[in-house]
Design a protein around this motif. Structure first.
Motif, PDB file in Angstrom:
ATOM      1  N   GLY A 128     -53.489 -28.741   0.182  1.00  0.00           N
ATOM      2  CA  GLY A 128     -54.870 -29.079   0.520  1.00  0.00           C
ATOM      3  C   GLY A 128     -55.205 -30.529   0.270  1.00  0.00           C
ATOM      4  O   GLY A 128     -55.731 -31.226   1.156  1.00  0.00           O
ATOM      5  N   VAL A 129     -54.904 -30.998  -0.944  1.00  0.00           N
ATOM      6  CA  VAL A 129     -55.223 -32.385  -1.278  1.00  0.00           C
ATOM      7  C   VAL A 129     -54.355 -33.346  -0.476  1.00  0.00           C
ATOM      8  O   VAL A 129     -54.815 -34.410  -0.046  1.00  0.00           O
ATOM      9  N   THR A 130     -53.103 -32.961  -0.233  1.00  0.00           N
ATOM     10  CA  THR A 130     -52.234 -33.805   0.587  1.00  0.00           C
ATOM     11  C   THR A 130     -52.769 -33.906   2.012  1.00  0.00           C
ATOM     12  O   THR A 130     -52.859 -35.000   2.581  1.00  0.00           O
ATOM     13  N   ALA A 131     -53.115 -32.768   2.602  1.00  0.00           N
ATOM     14  CA  ALA A 131     -53.646 -32.781   3.965  1.00  0.00           C
ATOM     15  C   ALA A 131     -54.923 -33.606   4.053  1.00  0.00           C
ATOM     16  O   ALA A 131     -55.120 -34.380   4.999  1.00  0.00           O
ATOM     17  N   TRP A 132     -55.778 -33.457   3.080  1.00  0.00           N
ATOM     18  CA  TRP A 132     -57.026 -34.237   3.029  1.00  0.00           C
ATOM     19  C   TRP A 132     -56.710 -35.734   3.005  1.00  0.00           C
ATOM     20  O   TRP A 132     -57.289 -36.523   3.757  1.00  0.00           O
ATOM     21  N   GLY A 133     -55.759 -36.134   2.149  1.00  0.00           N
ATOM     22  CA  GLY A 133     -55.406 -37.544   2.044  1.00  0.00           C
ATOM     23  C   GLY A 133     -54.758 -38.091   3.294  1.00  0.00           C
ATOM     24  O   GLY A 133     -55.018 -39.226   3.702  1.00  0.00           O
ATOM     25  N   VAL A 134     -53.905 -37.276   3.929  1.00  0.00           N
ATOM     26  CA  VAL A 134     -53.235 -37.696   5.164  1.00  0.00           C
ATOM     27  C   VAL A 134     -54.253 -37.988   6.256  1.00  0.00           C
ATOM     28  O   VAL A 134     -54.203 -39.030   6.931  1.00  0.00           O
ATOM     29  N   VAL A 135     -55.199 -37.078   6.457  1.00  0.00           N
ATOM     30  CA  VAL A 135     -56.203 -37.258   7.514  1.00  0.00           C
ATOM     31  C   VAL A 135     -57.096 -38.450   7.208  1.00  0.00           C
ATOM     32  O   VAL A 135     -57.420 -39.257   8.103  1.00  0.00           O
ATOM     33  N   GLN A 136     -57.489 -38.608   5.947  1.00  0.00           N
ATOM     34  CA  GLN A 136     -58.333 -39.747   5.574  1.00  0.00           C
ATOM     35  C   GLN A 136     -57.627 -41.079   5.800  1.00  0.00           C
ATOM     36  O   GLN A 136     -58.247 -42.083   6.141  1.00  0.00           O
ATOM     37  N   SER A 137     -56.301 -41.085   5.627  1.00  0.00           N
ATOM     38  CA  SER A 137     -55.548 -42.340   5.623  1.00  0.00           C
ATOM     39  C   SER A 137     -55.603 -43.093   6.947  1.00  0.00           C
ATOM     40  O   SER A 137     -55.527 -44.324   6.972  1.00  0.00           O
ATOM     41  N   VAL A 138     -55.710 -42.365   8.059  1.00  0.00           N
ATOM     42  CA  VAL A 138     -55.658 -43.033   9.370  1.00  0.00           C
ATOM     43  C   VAL A 138     -57.035 -43.190  10.004  1.00  0.00           C
ATOM     44  O   VAL A 138     -57.153 -43.599  11.153  1.00  0.00           O
ATOM     45  N   ARG A 139     -58.075 -42.850   9.255  1.00  0.00           N
ATOM     46  CA  ARG A 139     -59.465 -43.122   9.669  1.00  0.00           C
ATOM     47  C   ARG A 139     -59.763 -42.554  11.066  1.00  0.00           C
ATOM     48  O   ARG A 139     -60.235 -43.267  11.952  1.00  0.00           O
ATOM     49  N   LEU A 140     -59.476 -41.279  11.233  1.00  0.00           N
ATOM     50  CA  LEU A 140     -59.674 -40.654  12.538  1.00  0.00           C
ATOM     51  C   LEU A 140     -61.138 -40.722  12.970  1.00  0.00           C
ATOM     52  O   LEU A 140     -62.050 -40.487  12.176  1.00  0.00           O
TER      53      LEU A 140
END
Length: 307
Positions: A128-140
């Motif tokens: 969960g936290v990994t997925a959250w961080g991944v999506v946040q990282s690329v500023r979709l």
């Protein structure tokens, strides 16, 4: 005494065992939790082999696991906000969650919503936290197109849902057997393997804005070949490629306050806005069988241990 997963040396699945260990004691600011369910993750398997010992050194005997959910058993001094009997979701940063009892800092816990199952709660933190961080990282941004590799895996299945919540068009790379699930969550499924670049281009004629790699195995190169800028590529599986090309590796603990994000994700699950697929559930005593399935890397969703 309590049962806990242990290993005495780096190695394959055969080094794992379930031992009787001394009952943990909660110290100042800590909580003792009786674990109901604990997730397993591919990163734990890599650490166990010793392949990343320079980054994640081990002291033997080593425990294993970060994710868990359970019932508060006792409180250390100075702890407020929880009481014995409370149902909680949490994480350990001491590789100790795959056990009947675990001690963690109170700041590593969040209440478990009543309608979230033990299996889902117990496997939520890392993915969960990994997925959250991944999506946040690329500023979709709303209307952008993003490709996700390993789109039906433990992390990927959450990444695609969170990317959709951000308003992006999501292309999910996965085996044919997982395409129906992806379509049901608003994701455009594409089979991986030879010719994948052409298949992506066919469903994204206006190009790809971002690429989220949860699998490794050449997907950073694919993202660059598709014309994605390095700062819009994030990989949690291919650190060598990340170093070579300067793409991001965000995801996990560095994503932000873990318990806060964990609570937000649990709330989304509770109200039906987020699904955590459960691939398999094993008793703690079958930890070797659980990792055997995990390390085949073809599961849809999380594998969870129960106590």
């Amino acid at each position: 005494m309590a049962k806990a997963v242990r290993y005495n040396e780096f190695g394959g699945i055969d080094v794992l065992r379930v031992d009787d260990v001394d009952r943990p004691v909660s110290g100042d600011g800590q909580v003792l939790v009786r674990v109901k369910a604990a997730g397993i993750n591919i990163s734990e398997a890599v650490i166990r082999t010793g392949a990343v010992a320079d980054m994640f050194p081990s002291t033997f005997p080593s425990g294993q696991g970060s994710d868990f959910a359970g019932v508060v058993e006792e409180l250390g001094s100075g702890v407020t906000g929880f009481a014995p009997g409370d149902e909680v979701i949490g994480f350990s940063d001491q590789r100790s969650s795959q056990a009947e009892l675990v001690v963690v800092d109170v700041g590593h816990l969040t209440p478990k919503p009543e309608n979230v199952s033990w299996e889902i709660a117990g496997g939520l933190y890392v993915v969960g936290v990994t997925a959250w961080g991944v999506v946040q990282s690329v500023r979709l941004q709303k209307g952008e197109t993003v490709v996700v590799s390993g789109a039906a895996g433990g992390v990927g299945s959450l990444v695609v849902q969170l990317a959709r919540r951000a308003g992006a068009t999501v292309i999910g790379l996965a085996s044919e057997s997982n395409h129906e699930w992806l379509r049901g969550h608003g994701v455009v499924p594409v089979a991986y393997g030879d010719g994948v670049a052409d298949r992506i281009t066919a469903v994204a004629p206006h190009g790809v804005d971002a690429f989220l790699d949860t699998y490794g195995d050449g997907y950073v190169d694919l993202a660059l070949a598709l014309g994605v800028a390095p700062d819009r590529i994030d990989t949690i599986a291919d650190y060598q490629a990340a170093a070579k090309y300067g793409v991001k590796t965000d995801g996990g603990a560095e994503a932000g306050p873990g318990a806060e994000i964990l609570g937000e994700l649990a709330g989304l699950i509770a109200d039906g806005s987020l699904e955590v697929p459960i691939a398999s559930v094993y008793p703690l005593t079958q930890v070797r069988e659980a990792y055997t399935e995990l390390e085949r890397r073809h599961t849809h969703g999380k594998i969870v241990l129960t106590t």
